[in-house]
Design an enzyme around this catalytic site. Structure first.
Site, PDB file in Angstrom:
ATOM      1  N   LYS A  71       0.849  -1.192   0.000  1.00 39.45           N
ATOM      2  CA  LYS A  71       0.000   0.000   0.000  1.00 39.45           C
ATOM      3  C   LYS A  71       0.884   1.240   0.000  1.00 39.45           C
ATOM      4  O   LYS A  71       1.913   1.272   0.671  1.00 39.45           O
ATOM      5  CB  LYS A  71      -0.908  -0.015   1.232  1.00 39.45           C
ATOM      6  CG  LYS A  71      -1.962   1.086   1.255  1.00 39.45           C
ATOM      7  CD  LYS A  71      -2.911   0.911   2.448  1.00 39.45           C
ATOM      8  CE  LYS A  71      -3.973   1.996   2.488  1.00 39.45           C
ATOM      9  NZ  LYS A  71      -4.917   1.813   3.624  1.00 39.45           N
ATOM     10  N   SER A 124     -10.423  -0.241   6.753  1.00 36.32           N
ATOM     11  CA  SER A 124      -9.752  -0.078   5.459  1.00 36.32           C
ATOM     12  C   SER A 124      -9.042  -1.315   4.923  1.00 36.32           C
ATOM     13  O   SER A 124      -8.559  -1.302   3.789  1.00 36.32           O
ATOM     14  CB  SER A 124      -8.742   1.068   5.535  1.00 36.32           C
ATOM     15  OG  SER A 124      -9.393   2.303   5.384  1.00 36.32           O
ATOM     16  N   SER A 177      -9.811   1.921   2.469  1.00 35.25           N
ATOM     17  CA  SER A 177      -8.850   2.642   1.668  1.00 35.25           C
ATOM     18  C   SER A 177      -7.800   1.757   1.008  1.00 35.25           C
ATOM     19  O   SER A 177      -7.133   2.195   0.066  1.00 35.25           O
ATOM     20  CB  SER A 177      -8.144   3.687   2.529  1.00 35.25           C
ATOM     21  OG  SER A 177      -7.352   3.063   3.527  1.00 35.25           O
TER      22      SER A 177
END
Lengths: 100, 489
Positions: free
Chosen positions: B79, B178, B154
């Site tokens: 990420k 997330s 996210s």
């Protein structure tokens, strides 16, 4: 709880947060934040008079380390990331206005 | 052999360690696949071809030298809020669009030490604020199961990458859901360990009392392997827990005999629509069929989760994001004086959702409102911990939906609060710091849904063990392939 009642001085908050807002943003964010505060106001229904505020979710004690110099990024690496530098300093615009 | 891309992390590591194939073989196959599909999916903001190949060669050399590596040759999506030396780390934000990490974070380093191969930096909602990846300022990520729908967020890039076989492990971060919500949206497993289990050194902070790194994978076993590689104390993160990490990959079960699963009575599923309601009734029945005993538990504060979270998280974000001021790193817009420079830089560098949250957090922390909002929310947060403690007196795990709907279409949540509602089921666990995961549990409207399981603090092994039993008995994830890959092959 109704959301319309909460009015925020959005320009003042934006000043505190150091974000320049357009007039359009002032209108949009003002309405949206008022709406959100309306939602979060439901918390007033909770009786928390005898409840301690959470400081941490997992118990832990003060975390300390030896007061000894360790490895860190070298100055050149750090300064090379700066938008503007001058020698071994970060360069920023004027902070204190000249005396008039 | 394009079969490499479909292998689980466990299968890849077994093959590489056993010299059946090399890390370089797997890496070449995955990089070719990424190049073939990612223009349409958009999982990655940065592809790391050179670094991936170089890392694979090193892993092959280590294996040749007799090392056994738990993640040997496993392709990993990182990420883009995690630092990896020499790679662009943007947080999905214009303010960090061209920022190169000068160091590698602990969790990423541990994945590399275990033999993982960094394939790319994955897209995300800007500064991890969002539930759809639509808040990324740098790219759009599409759901591999329906390109007209969001992948969740996210950690949406990491989730889409794993679902579309562009990686076997996605590294994600979870503040209010997330990891779990995008996992549910993309038909994969997403696991958030106990707060403090995995070091956050090198994770760009959003809300420090909630942020936790965890894996997104196609199997529960892979989640356990990735977790074991990342977990454990790190002196570089003062919130990291100094406590033994129980082996999870050896605690995987095949039944749920003797396990008491709590169903939260406040989490009614009737209002999610008849199809979704029926799906979760079926899911709970499947748990029972595996030997679990279903018990009713109560979380009286459940409905106050969003309100509590949307004060605490913005308050912490307003403080954490103060560092982005155009002085030391990232974007700068010049101004007549330093104050104007800050204001213009932050106006141009942050997107609308980030601004909204900074403003709400600044307001909640400002003079005159601090007690009414921030302290009140921190007190409410204590009630969540107490509620869960009470609930876990009568159950071992808690089951619920992971999200209130399947993946939705782009631009369908125009009102911020309707987006925040996506995290209704995941926020309570975050507030209490509990380990929780999402595992695929069926399909609605042709899209995958996730079962959330949560456990008491530090009971990761129990949680993963039970999720494995459910996954192996049901195999819901296997019923459909990502649509866009069906067309491509």
């Amino acid at each position: 709880m109704s959301s319309a009642e909460t009015k925020i001085d959005i320009r003042y908050v934006a000043k505190l947060a150091r974000i320049e807002l357009t007039d359009e943003e002032v209108a949009t964010f003002g309405a949206q934040l008022g709406d959100l505060l309306g939602h979060v106001n439901v918390l007033s229904e909770l009786d928390t008079a005898s409840v301690a505020a959470t400081a941490q979710v997992v118990e832990s004690r003060n975390v300390e380390r030896e007061d000894a110099a360790g490895q860190c990024l070298d100055r050149e690496t750090v300064l090379s990331m700066a938008p503007q530098r001058q020698g071994s300093f970060f360069r920023v615009p004027r902070i204190i206005a000249e005396e008039g | 052999m394009s079969d490499f891309i479909r292998m689980s992390a466990a299968e890849v590591a077994r093959g590489v360690n056993g010299a059946a194939f090399s890390a370089s073989d797997v890496t070449d196959a995955v990089l070719a696949h990424v190049d073939a599909v990612d223009d349409r999916i958009g999982s990655y903001l940065t592809r790391l071809h050179d670094l991936a190949r170089e890392t694979a060669r090193n892993v092959d050399a280590r294996v040749k030298n007799g090392e056994k590596l738990p993640l040997a040759g496993v392709p990993v999506a990182v990420k883009d809020n995690m630092c990896l030396t020499g790679t662009r780390t943007t947080c999905g934000s214009k303010i960090l669009e061209n920022w190169i990490s000068p160091y590698t974070g602990t969790a990423v380093q541990r994945i590399l030490n275990a033999g993982g191969i960094p394939v790319g930096k994955a897209n995300m909602d800007e500064f991890a604020m969002g539930s759809s990846c639509e808040n990324s300022a740098l790219g759009e990520t599409r759901n591999p199961y329906d390109l007209d729908r969001v992948p969740g967020g996210s950690s949406g890039g990491s989730a889409a990458a794993v679902a579309a076989y562009e990686a076997a492990i996605g590294m994600g971060s979870d503040t209010g859901g997330s990891i779990r919500e995008p996992a549910a949206f993309c038909n994969i497993v997403g696991f958030k360990p106990t707060y403090g289990r995995i070091s956050r050194y090198g994770l760009i902070a959003f809300a420090s009392s909630l942020d936790q790194i965890g894996p997104l994978t196609r199997t529960v076993e892979d989640a356990a392997l990735a977790y074991e590689a990342m977990a454990g104390h790190d002196p570089m993160d003062s919130t990291s827990i100094d406590r033994q990490v129980e082996a999870a990959s050896t605690a995987l079960r095949t039944d749920l005999k003797g396990v008491r699963v709590g169903i939260v009575k406040e989490f009614v599923t009737e209002n999610l629509g008849p199809e979704i309601h029926a799906l979760y009734q079926q899911t709970y029945a499947e748990l029972e069929k595996l030997g679990a005993e279903l018990v009713d538990v109560s979380l009286p504060t459940a409905d106050y989760g969003l309100a509590t979270y949307y004060l605490i998280a913005p308050a912490e974000c307003s403080s954490n994001l103060a560092r982005f001021d155009g002085v030391r790193y990232g974007m700068r817009i010049e101004g007549a004086d330093v104050g104007q420079m800050y204001e213009k830089t932050r106006a141009a560098g942050f997107g609308p959702e980030v601004k909204r949250r900074i403003l709400i957090g600044t307001y909640a922390l400002s003079s005159g409102y601090y007690d009414a909002y921030y302290v009140k929310a921190q007190k409410a947060r204590t009630l969540f911990s107490q509620d869960f403690k009470r609930a876990f007196e009568s159950c071992d795990l808690i089951a619920s939906p992971a999200a209130s709907s399947p993946a939705f279409r782009f631009k369908s949540k125009s009102d911020p609060y309707s987006m925040y509602m996506m995290d209704y089921y995941t926020i309570p666990m975050s507030l209490a710091g509990l380990p929780a995961l999402s595992v695929p549990c069926g399909w609605v409207d042709g899209m995958p849904m996730g079962l959330q399981l949560a456990a008491p603090l530090f009971e990761e092994a129990r949680l993963l063990g039970a999720a494995h039993a459910y996954e192996q008995a049901t195999h819901h994830a296997r019923r459909h392939e990502p649509k866009m890959l069906e067309v491509a092959s």
